[in-house]
Design a protein around this motif. Sequence first.
Motif: not given
Length: 332
Positions: A191-209
């Motif tokens: 997780x060094x240097x700002x690494x993450x498991x999943x990057x910043x994003x929004x989802x694309x569709x209607x809703x997500x469960x």
Amino acid sequence: MAPSAIISLAPLLDQDQSATQSAAASLLSALETSGFLYLTDAPIPKTVLSQVYELSARFFARPLAEKDALAWDTPRANRGYSKQGLEKVSLSLSKDDVALDRGDAGEDQKESFEIGRDDEEGYPNRWPEEDREFKTVMLDFFERCRKLHAVVMKAIAIGLGLDAEFFADYVKQGDNTLRLLHYPGVPPESFANGRVRAGLHSDYGSVTFLFQDNRGGLQVERKDGSFTDVTPIEGTIILNAGDMLSRWSNGEIRSTRHRVVEPPMKMGGQDSYPPRYSVAYFCNPDFDKTIEVLPGTFGGEKGEKKFENINSGEYLVQRLSATYGELLGAGV
Ligand code: NI
């Protein structure tokens, strides 16, 4: 705002109109303020979910060559296996912008497997042939989530003061994606240097469960740009709105950006972080539908329509094409 609302699905599933109305209003309000909330009392038995997790872990434990034989190939199909680093989740529509957005944050530390509607002509699911149980369990789960999407969209319609059946025609086919996710166990250095498991994003569709284990690490962005944890709560499903629903509602509903970072703590005093498994079900309006800003969300005090009409399927392919940059040209 932090996602603090916990909303029971029970009143949305029964016939009592006033209870339905009030639960629908709470659900909509949470989507407008935070974009994220917790759902309880979903009609998905715990045993079904446990089986999904178990088979997901069994799938990801296969040798890479076996998983690669089922590789995800095109954004339009959006089915199959993606190894670590393939997807670069992002907010941008073009490949170049995605590269810029991601900067030094590196690749996502996750692998995934996508399952779509099983009867879409020309786009078969990529089932592991030897594991028939996997297919049976995943399709059953897919269908349960498809029905849940209809329940949630009905609540949103009621909350917005539309006809309760307004969205019924948009959620018939179930052009949704069931995604199994595995974030492998990693040492803290990863997780060094700002690494993450999943990057910043929004989802694309209607809703997500989102169904997540108890490891944590999911964070949502507040309006001021800071982040807050979405702490796992046993027995709940996280519901969040995606970009298409936000556009549909002329921006009234928030599609909140989120990411998966270093978990809050290492468990059991070990040197490394244990793996994290989650299951996301991305709901979309049926792909042949036009998404036009909803009545009642523009005009008068609410102002102009902020968004052009889009086709659901085309919009999704455009977004997926940008995030799976390396695969562009593979028949998109
Ligand atoms: Ni997401």
